[in-house]
Design an enzyme around this catalytic site. Structure first.
Site, short mmCIF file in Angstrom:
data_model
loop_
_atom_site.label_atom_id
_atom_site.label_comp_id
_atom_site.label_asym_id
_atom_site.label_seq_id
_atom_site.Cartn_x
_atom_site.Cartn_y
_atom_site.Cartn_z
CD GLU A 151 -3.63 4.61 3.69
OE1 GLU A 151 -3.51 3.49 4.19
OE2 GLU A 151 -2.94 5.60 4.04
CG HIS A 220 -8.15 -2.01 11.88
ND1 HIS A 220 -7.47 -1.19 12.74
CD2 HIS A 220 -7.23 -2.46 10.99
CE1 HIS A 220 -6.19 -1.16 12.40
NE2 HIS A 220 -6.02 -1.91 11.34
#
Length: 368
Positions: A151, A220
């Site tokens: 990322e 998440h």
């Protein structure tokens, strides 16, 4: 494991006295927006603020599934218009929310060759939630770029591409994963326009799902609005319907500023009829969901539907709540919010966030 909302905290205080009364109520179980009993304790006060922070609790088994299934996504708080035509006869076309995001992205890629997409599995797989499905075939692998699981690297690459004139849309697969790119987002994306003396603009969109989901772990299921709120130079918006998902996506891509678009994993399958003609939504305006007189309810994202569920109950009890989906998380639409508060003198804030460091702390201080 299934995530379920289990706690709401309602601090409320009045501005009518020199020393503000402050009281906290913990509400366990289902979210309830009960204003009764108000008359004895609050009716005589000039202004009150209520805050609900909906947190992510994790439960397993049928009970958790039963609680999550109680959300009525099309709940309304007003009587249906008998003269309204049927859904099938209305103009426009029906799309799920994730399809509306894709349509907005597709239209902008067709309109402007500088628009490109990058992220994990965004190419031929179509993205984890299929927002980019079919775009790699249509526009090629260079404009829909699959990246490694890194990322910080591909976010930095997208920011660099924006500096050179492209308009990247960076998908983080999950908002929680973008914490790995926090340095690039804060020190580069948010500040480069300032630190370069205005020589560079950073027209980049950073998007992805977040919030409490089903069968998702803690990493998440985060809401990271409060993390990004403090970064100078960033704009933040949150979609809640198919209509504003498409409109905000298109507006974010066209903006010269870096925009973080927050999506909710449990809203992707909401269906709505949207116009056939092109439209965009303003990045700095809230949406008046339901006009009312007695209390201003400020919310956004998935909590909009919980609020509308509760508002239906309030209406049946004789209350007239005003519901505002703020949508623009940064900057706030203080005109719409302030105008409503001046009318109702009471505020109820409903959001899905952490117990500490929550996003609406800045909002309440702005309105005082």
């Amino acid at each position: 494991m299934a995530a379920a909302m289990h706690t709401a905290t309602l601090p409320f205080f009045s501005s009518s006295s020199s020393s503000s009364a402050y009281k906290t109520i913990n509400v366990s179980g289902r979210l309830r927006l009960g204003l009764a009993p108000l008359p004895g304790s609050l009716a005589g006060r000039k202004g009150s603020i209520f805050v609900i922070r909906s947190e992510a609790g994790f439960a397993s088994g049928s009970n958790a599934r039963a609680r999550s299934s109680k959300l009525i996504t099309n709940a309304v708080a007003t009587k249906p218009d008998a003269s309204a035509s049927s859904t099938g006869s209305k103009p426009g076309h029906e799309l799920l929310l994730f399809e509306a995001l894709r349509e907005g992205l597709d239209e902008e890629m067709a309109r402007d060759p500088r628009v490109c997409v990058m992220g994990e599995d965004v190419g031929h797989y179509g993205g984890s939630y299929k927002v980019t499905k079919g775009l790699a075939t249509k526009y090629g692998d260079l404009r829909v770029l699959d990246t490694p699981i890194a990322e910080n690297s591909f976010t930095g690459m997208g920011i660099g591409a924006a500096m050179t004139g492209l308009r990247p849309v960076i998908e983080g697969m999950n908002m929680g994963f973008l914490l790995l790119a926090f340095n690039q987002i804060s020190n580069n994306c948010g500040m480069l326009h300032y630190t370069s003396g205005g020589q560079f603009t950073i027209p980049v969109v950073i998007r992805g799902p977040g919030g409490v989901g089903r069968q998702l772990g803690a990493e998440h299921s985060q809401r990271l609005e409060s993390y990004f709120q403090s970064i100078p130079g960033l704009q933040m918006v949150a979609c809640s319907t198919a209509y504003n998902a498409k409109g905000l996506m298109k507006a974010a891509i066209r903006s010269e500023n870096p925009v973080v678009l927050f999506e909710h994993v449990l809203l992707y399958n909401l269906k709505e009829r949207i116009p056939d003609e092109e439209y965009i939504c303003c990045l700095e305006e809230a949406e008046m969901v339901r006009p009312g007189e007695h209390v201003t309810i400020l919310t956004y994202s998935r909590m909009r539907y919980h609020v509308m569920q509760a508002a239906k109950t309030l209406v049946n009890k004789g209350y007239d709540p005003e519901v505002i989906d703020i949508r623009s998380l940064k900057p706030f639409d203080l005109y719409t919010i302030g105008k409503s508060i001046k009318k109702t003198h009471r505020v109820l804030i409903v959001e899905e966030c952490m117990r500490t460091g929550w996003h609406w702390g800045q909002s309440t201080s702005s309105n005082h």
